[in-house]
Design a protein around this motif. Structure first.
Motif, PDB file in Angstrom:
ATOM      1  N   PHE A 135       7.345  10.382  -1.524  1.00 22.77           N
ATOM      2  CA  PHE A 135       7.311   8.930  -1.366  1.00 22.77           C
ATOM      3  C   PHE A 135       7.431   8.555   0.102  1.00 22.77           C
ATOM      4  CE2 PHE A 135       8.675   9.607  -5.696  1.00 22.77           C
ATOM      5  CZ  PHE A 135       8.054   8.587  -6.411  1.00 22.77           C
ATOM      6  N   ASP A 136       6.794   7.434   0.450  1.00 22.74           N
ATOM      7  CA  ASP A 136       6.931   6.905   1.805  1.00 22.74           C
ATOM      8  C   ASP A 136       8.347   6.376   2.035  1.00 22.74           C
ATOM      9  OD1 ASP A 136       4.108   7.163   2.624  1.00 22.74           O
ATOM     10  OD2 ASP A 136       3.765   5.665   1.054  1.00 22.74           O
ATOM     11  N   ARG A 137       8.890   5.737   0.998  1.00 22.24           N
ATOM     12  CA  ARG A 137      10.238   5.174   1.106  1.00 22.24           C
ATOM     13  C   ARG A 137      10.967   5.378  -0.221  1.00 22.24           C
ATOM     14  NH1 ARG A 137      10.024   1.292   5.738  1.00 22.24           N
ATOM     15  NH2 ARG A 137       7.804   1.232   6.304  1.00 22.24           N
ATOM     16  N   VAL A 138      12.237   5.747  -0.117  1.00 16.04           N
ATOM     17  CA  VAL A 138      13.082   5.940  -1.297  1.00 16.04           C
ATOM     18  C   VAL A 138      14.358   5.124  -1.101  1.00 16.04           C
ATOM     19  CG1 VAL A 138      14.452   7.582  -2.650  1.00 16.04           C
ATOM     20  CG2 VAL A 138      12.176   8.237  -1.799  1.00 16.04           C
ATOM     21  N   LEU A 139      14.665   4.326  -2.104  1.00 16.13           N
ATOM     22  CA  LEU A 139      15.932   3.586  -2.115  1.00 16.13           C
ATOM     23  C   LEU A 139      16.868   4.267  -3.100  1.00 16.13           C
ATOM     24  CD1 LEU A 139      17.849   1.227  -1.569  1.00 16.13           C
ATOM     25  CD2 LEU A 139      16.617  -0.084  -3.324  1.00 16.13           C
ATOM     26  N   LEU A 140      18.038   4.668  -2.613  1.00 18.68           N
ATOM     27  CA  LEU A 140      19.082   5.208  -3.482  1.00 18.68           C
ATOM     28  C   LEU A 140      20.256   4.234  -3.458  1.00 18.68           C
ATOM     29  CD1 LEU A 140      20.255   7.419  -5.298  1.00 18.68           C
ATOM     30  CD2 LEU A 140      21.155   8.508  -3.234  1.00 18.68           C
ATOM     31  N   ASP A 141      20.267   3.335  -4.408  1.00 16.14           N
ATOM     32  CA  ASP A 141      21.388   2.409  -4.583  1.00 16.14           C
ATOM     33  C   ASP A 141      22.353   3.092  -5.547  1.00 16.14           C
ATOM     34  OD1 ASP A 141      22.714  -0.090  -4.186  1.00 16.14           O
ATOM     35  OD2 ASP A 141      22.093  -0.684  -6.192  1.00 16.14           O
ATOM     36  N   ALA A 142      23.284   3.842  -4.987  1.00 17.68           N
ATOM     37  CA  ALA A 142      24.040   4.819  -5.765  1.00 17.68           C
ATOM     38  C   ALA A 142      25.147   4.176  -6.606  1.00 17.68           C
ATOM     39  CB  ALA A 142      24.667   5.849  -4.822  1.00 17.68           C
ATOM     40  N   PRO A 143      25.461   4.790  -7.746  1.00 21.05           N
ATOM     41  CA  PRO A 143      26.643   4.363  -8.505  1.00 21.05           C
ATOM     42  C   PRO A 143      27.883   4.447  -7.609  1.00 21.05           C
ATOM     43  CG  PRO A 143      25.336   5.932  -9.775  1.00 21.05           C
ATOM     44  CD  PRO A 143      24.764   5.918  -8.387  1.00 21.05           C
ATOM     45  N   CYS A 144      28.769   3.459  -7.735  1.00 22.90           N
ATOM     46  CA  CYS A 144      29.916   3.409  -6.836  1.00 22.90           C
ATOM     47  C   CYS A 144      31.069   2.675  -7.512  1.00 22.90           C
ATOM     48  CB  CYS A 144      29.542   2.714  -5.521  1.00 22.90           C
ATOM     49  SG  CYS A 144      29.158   0.954  -5.720  1.00 22.90           S
ATOM     50  N   SER A 145      32.146   2.478  -6.778  1.00 21.17           N
ATOM     51  CA  SER A 145      33.325   1.811  -7.322  1.00 21.17           C
ATOM     52  C   SER A 145      33.100   0.336  -7.576  1.00 21.17           C
ATOM     53  CB  SER A 145      34.497   1.986  -6.356  1.00 21.17           C
ATOM     54  OG  SER A 145      34.222   1.335  -5.123  1.00 21.17           O
ATOM     55  N   GLY A 180       0.791  -1.230   0.000  1.00 24.21           N
ATOM     56  CA  GLY A 180       0.000   0.000   0.000  1.00 24.21           C
ATOM     57  C   GLY A 180       0.817   1.271   0.000  1.00 24.21           C
ATOM     58  N   GLU A 181       2.139   1.182   0.126  1.00 20.43           N
ATOM     59  CA  GLU A 181       2.965   2.377   0.188  1.00 20.43           C
ATOM     60  C   GLU A 181       3.340   2.882  -1.203  1.00 20.43           C
ATOM     61  OE1 GLU A 181       5.248   2.191   4.464  1.00 20.43           O
ATOM     62  OE2 GLU A 181       6.241   1.220   2.761  1.00 20.43           O
ATOM     63  N   HIS A 182       3.847   4.120  -1.214  1.00 21.41           N
ATOM     64  CA  HIS A 182       4.350   4.777  -2.421  1.00 21.41           C
ATOM     65  C   HIS A 182       5.877   4.755  -2.319  1.00 21.41           C
ATOM     66  CE1 HIS A 182       4.383   8.631  -5.094  1.00 21.41           C
ATOM     67  NE2 HIS A 182       4.366   7.549  -5.830  1.00 21.41           N
ATOM     68  N   VAL A 183       6.527   3.947  -3.173  1.00 19.79           N
ATOM     69  CA  VAL A 183       7.947   3.643  -3.017  1.00 19.79           C
ATOM     70  C   VAL A 183       8.695   3.984  -4.301  1.00 19.79           C
ATOM     71  CG1 VAL A 183       9.641   1.813  -2.549  1.00 19.79           C
ATOM     72  CG2 VAL A 183       7.430   1.816  -1.348  1.00 19.79           C
ATOM     73  N   LEU A 184       9.907   4.525  -4.136  1.00 13.20           N
ATOM     74  CA  LEU A 184      10.762   4.859  -5.277  1.00 13.20           C
ATOM     75  C   LEU A 184      12.090   4.126  -5.168  1.00 13.20           C
ATOM     76  CD1 LEU A 184      11.699   6.615  -7.759  1.00 13.20           C
ATOM     77  CD2 LEU A 184      12.445   8.331  -6.067  1.00 13.20           C
ATOM     78  N   ASP A 185      12.460   3.427  -6.227  1.00 14.20           N
ATOM     79  CA  ASP A 185      13.824   2.928  -6.395  1.00 14.20           C
ATOM     80  C   ASP A 185      14.486   3.892  -7.366  1.00 14.20           C
ATOM     81  OD1 ASP A 185      16.192   1.607  -6.823  1.00 14.20           O
ATOM     82  OD2 ASP A 185      15.302  -0.344  -7.247  1.00 14.20           O
ATOM     83  N   ALA A 186      15.351   4.764  -6.836  1.00  8.04           N
ATOM     84  CA  ALA A 186      15.785   5.935  -7.593  1.00  8.04           C
ATOM     85  C   ALA A 186      16.848   5.638  -8.650  1.00  8.04           C
ATOM     86  CB  ALA A 186      16.303   7.008  -6.629  1.00  8.04           C
ATOM     87  N   CYS A 187      17.699   4.649  -8.411  1.00  7.17           N
ATOM     88  CA  CYS A 187      18.724   4.231  -9.387  1.00  7.17           C
ATOM     89  C   CYS A 187      18.549   2.735  -9.574  1.00  7.17           C
ATOM     90  CB  CYS A 187      20.126   4.578  -8.883  1.00  7.17           C
ATOM     91  SG  CYS A 187      20.432   6.348  -8.684  1.00  7.17           S
ATOM     92  N   ALA A 188      17.501   2.343 -10.287  1.00  5.31           N
ATOM     93  CA  ALA A 188      16.968   0.992 -10.195  1.00  5.31           C
ATOM     94  C   ALA A 188      17.639  -0.040 -11.092  1.00  5.31           C
ATOM     95  CB  ALA A 188      15.462   1.012 -10.497  1.00  5.31           C
ATOM     96  N   ALA A 189      18.307   0.382 -12.173  1.00 10.54           N
ATOM     97  CA  ALA A 189      18.813  -0.593 -13.141  1.00 10.54           C
ATOM     98  C   ALA A 189      19.762  -1.598 -12.470  1.00 10.54           C
ATOM     99  CB  ALA A 189      19.530   0.126 -14.285  1.00 10.54           C
TER     100      ALA A 189
END
Length: 452
Positions: free
Chosen positions: A330-340, A258-267
């Motif tokens: 959004f209720d929840r945001v996931l930022l799986d950021a670009p990294c090394s 039921g939540e509004h969720v964002l996966d911001a860097c989803a690929a």
């Protein structure tokens, strides 16, 4: 050669161990490679890439003279030494490499290949393979060079880890990066019971066991991954190949139905699909990535995994360009950021040769910008989870500290009790996994709560 000269990803050249389509013989009218040959090619590409520095050092010890080598000749020597030393091929395997040098380089090159590889087999028989030696009084940099050659890692990275972890722990980490990687399956519990799938796979000869970290949703494949792929389980939406560390990042996010969720860097979309399963397909999930091409297959995969139409929205925006625009929070945001990516060197053998110290600093700048942009999309009282597949503090804890100093409206909170095993949590309650400690990819995750 494509990996060395064109910067190709090792999985695109040798074929990822998780790919399901056959390997084609390029420029040949013959049929694609069968599964056995395809696995061998993959092992060669991954193995030679992983052990490149050690192989090149051995070539320098075995050659009668120095000087630069023709790139194709260098690759033939690398392949030959890898097969003889790591795969323990018999002496007669030398003949194929000699023939290859005749065909691809020139006749004189074949004599060099034959001489170097025959020399190696004599040393192998005598148990006298050359090894880089530690001398008394070596500085830390010199010791890092020796360990870097022996374990085939760049010296700057070895020395960096020695300063952080100490020598003994660094050697364990290097060894872990050089082991054949372990792959896991995230079971789509919306379509199949994990116990049922586990039993079916075991009865089919696949060696699987429950994940010690996510036992209700993940199976660890000790052997038989190709058999899993060949059964069409991924195409049927029953499971997906995904490391347990990635799954624990989604557990840290803890998305609810039921939540509004964002996966911001989803690929490429694996974490978004796991979040969708945790949400039971109820609510709204947005999977965004600046590279639209890398999310192209996500809607089809979501449909095969049983997600309802309209639940998942796929976007292709640079998060930083959304700054200042009006959005429904959004209720929840996931930022799986670009990294090394320095936590996934077992699976990405080529990354160790692509990264430089400056990359970590430049990544930090990008990560700060993305964190600032993501923060604007979280509702008051909502949750932002920051994660990477890096084990470097400049990309992890230090980014969280810098973010909190810029955003007093956010606070770091530890993982709630029972959400993740204590063994993967650091003193701050952040998720931190290390290949040599946890037996999975190295990764980081932190919960950042926006104040009401």
């Amino acid at each position: 050669m494509r990996i060395d000269e064109e910067g190709a990803f090792v999985g695109l050249v040798g074929g990822s161990p998780t790919r399901t389509q056959p390997h084609a013989r390029k420029n040949s009218p013959s049929a694609p490679l069968d599964s056995r040959d395809a696995r061998f090619v993959t092992e060669l590409v991954f193995g030679v890439t992983r052990w490149r520095r050690r192989l090149d050092w051995l070539i320098s010890q075995l050659r009668p003279t120095g000087g630069a080598l023709d790139p194709q000749l260098l690759q033939i020597l690398r392949l030959g030494i890898f097969e003889l030393l790591e795969l323990r091929k018999p002496d007669w395997a030398i003949n194929s490499h000699v023939d290859l040098a005749k065909e691809l380089v020139r006749p004189e090159a074949a004599r060099l290949v034959n001489g170097v590889l025959r020399n190696l087999t004599r040393m192998r028989t005598a148990n006298a393979i050359p090894k880089p030696k530690l001398e008394p009084g070596f500085s830390q940099s010199q010791r890092a060079d020796v360990f870097g050659i022996a374990a085939s890692h760049p010296s700057w990275l070895v020395e960096r880890w020695m300063q952080r972890f100490g020598e003994a722990e660094t050697l364990k980490l290097l060894a872990s990066n050089n082991r054949r990687p372990v792959y896991s399956l995230r079971v789509n519990t919306m379509k199949v019971d994990i116990g049922v799938l586990e039993q079916e796979l075991q009865e089919g000869g696949v060696d699987v066991e429950r994940s010690p970290y996510l036992p209700e949703e993940y199976l660890r494949v000790n052997s038989g991954l190709q058999e899993v792929l060949g059964q069409g389980l991924l195409k049927d939406g029953l499971c997906q190949v995904q490391d347990e560390s990635a799954g624990m990042v989604v557990s840290l996010l803890d998305p609810q139905p039921g939540e509004h969720v964002l996966d911001a860097c989803a690929a490429p979309g694996g974490k978004a699909l796991f979040a969708a399963a945790r949400m039971l397909g109820k609510g709204q999930l947005v999977a965004n990535d600046a590279n639209a091409r890398r999310l192209r297959g996500l809607p089809g995969t979501a449909a095969r995994q049983g997600l309802p139409a309209g639940f998942l929205t796929v976007g292709s925006a640079d998060l930083r360009e959304q700054s200042g625009q009006r959005h429904v929070p959004f209720d929840r945001v996931l930022l799986d950021a670009p990294c090394s990516g320095l936590g996934v060197l077992a699976k990405r053998a080529d990354l160790r040769w692509r990264r430089q110290p400056a990359d970590i600093q430049s990544n930090a700048l990008l990560q700060d910008e993305l964190l600032d942009a993501a923060a604007q999309l979280v509702r008051p009282g909502g949750l932002l989870v920051y994660s990477t597949c890096s084990i470097e503090p400049e990309e992890n804890d230090l980014r969280v500290d810098a973010f909190l100093s810029r955003h007093p409206d956010f606070t770091a909170e530890p993982a709630p009790p029972g959400l993740l095993p204590d063994s993967v949590l650091d003193d701050n309650g952040f998720m931190a996994t290390f290949p040599h400690v946890h037996g999975i990819d190295g990764a980081f995750g932190a919960r950042l709560r926006r104040r009401q």
